[in-house]
Design a protein around this motif. Structure first.
Motif, mmCIF file in Angstrom:
data_model
loop_
_atom_site.group_PDB
_atom_site.id
_atom_site.type_symbol
_atom_site.label_atom_id
_atom_site.label_comp_id
_atom_site.label_asym_id
_atom_site.label_seq_id
_atom_site.Cartn_x
_atom_site.Cartn_y
_atom_site.Cartn_z
ATOM 1 N N HIS A 130 0.953 -1.409 0.028
ATOM 2 C CA HIS A 130 0.022 0.132 -0.297
ATOM 3 C C HIS A 130 0.500 1.253 -0.018
ATOM 4 O O HIS A 130 2.069 0.762 0.785
ATOM 5 N N CYS B 230 1.689 -5.392 2.766
ATOM 6 C CA CYS B 230 -0.312 -5.219 2.863
ATOM 7 C C CYS B 230 -0.201 -5.868 4.024
ATOM 8 O O CYS B 230 0.346 -7.415 3.836
ATOM 9 N N VAL C 191 -11.663 -1.988 3.548
ATOM 10 C CA VAL C 191 -11.608 -1.159 3.426
ATOM 11 C C VAL C 191 -10.421 -0.546 3.878
ATOM 12 O O VAL C 191 -11.019 -0.805 5.749
ATOM 13 N N THR C 192 -9.198 -0.035 4.171
ATOM 14 C CA THR C 192 -8.263 0.159 4.399
ATOM 15 C C THR C 192 -7.886 1.126 5.152
ATOM 16 O O THR C 192 -8.223 1.919 4.380
ATOM 17 N N GLN C 193 -7.721 1.310 6.569
ATOM 18 C CA GLN C 193 -7.433 2.723 7.550
ATOM 19 C C GLN C 193 -5.800 2.022 7.863
ATOM 20 O O GLN C 193 -6.079 1.494 8.165
ATOM 21 N N GLU D 82 -2.027 -1.516 10.171
ATOM 22 C CA GLU D 82 -3.476 -1.791 8.594
ATOM 23 C C GLU D 82 -4.368 -2.342 9.889
ATOM 24 O O GLU D 82 -4.561 -3.390 9.761
ATOM 25 N N SER E 189 -10.522 8.201 -3.125
ATOM 26 C CA SER E 189 -9.943 6.792 -2.777
ATOM 27 C C SER E 189 -10.599 7.285 -1.425
ATOM 28 O O SER E 189 -10.535 7.604 -0.669
ATOM 29 N N GLN F 157 -8.974 4.960 0.934
ATOM 30 C CA GLN F 157 -8.223 5.205 1.297
ATOM 31 C C GLN F 157 -8.206 5.821 2.771
ATOM 32 O O GLN F 157 -8.379 7.130 2.414
ATOM 33 N N GLU G 134 -5.899 7.418 5.908
ATOM 34 C CA GLU G 134 -4.157 7.234 7.155
ATOM 35 C C GLU G 134 -4.744 8.182 8.572
ATOM 36 O O GLU G 134 -5.216 9.395 7.992
#
Length: 153
Positions: free
Chosen positions: A76, A87, A98-100, A112, A136, A138, A140
């Motif tokens: 990522h 990942c 969904v990734t944070q 992650e 997106s 994503q 952060e």
């Protein structure tokens, strides 16, 4: 946590299933990210590869490899600091939310985690209500990890 060898073997399998190869240089970059305890920039990976193999890998090659690994969902890119992490779900066989990314401001460690799809749908609805289009999902987040928080107390 799965071993680096297990992650590399699964990454090879995933690539083969998509009709692409995980070459030795791609393995080297992925392995570097799997070994790291924080996100790394392409230039940090260049240095790491040189330290481990004694050979210099051009930064442009590392960027191309990172693009490939990102396309294959093996790494990522963290947009907030232009760095990369492996990942954490390479060896999983199930789909993911969904990734944070939780990024420690002190030690730069990255964790992650997954976000419920309903949360992303609500955010997307809010974005669209404001007249924007989500590019997106994503996320952060700047944080302080437990270790750094304890060191500070």
């Amino acid at each position: 946590m799965k071993s680096i060898i297990e992650n590399i073997k699964q990454a090879e399998h995933n690539c083969k299933a998509h009709g692409v190869r995980l070459t030795s240089k791609r393995k080297q970059v992925l392995s570097g990210l799997l070994q790291a305890d924080k996100a790394l920039s392409a230039y940090e990976l260049v240095d790491q590869c040189k330290d481990e193999s004694g050979k210099t890998m051009p930064a442009m090659s590392v960027y191309r490899i990172l693009d490939f690994l990102e396309e294959e969902h093996l790494v990522h890119k963290l947009d907030s600091n232009n760095k990369y992490v492996a990942c954490s779900h390479i060896t999983c066989s199930h789909g993911h939310e969904v990734t944070q990314f939780l990024i420690c401001e002190k030690c730069q460690r990255v964790d992650e985690i997954n976000i419920e799809q309903s949360t992303i749908e609500q955010l997307q609805s809010n974005v669209e209500s404001a007249g924007f289009h989500l590019i997106s999902p994503q996320l952060e987040m700047k944080c302080i990890c437990e270790n750094c928080n304890h060191d500070h107390e």
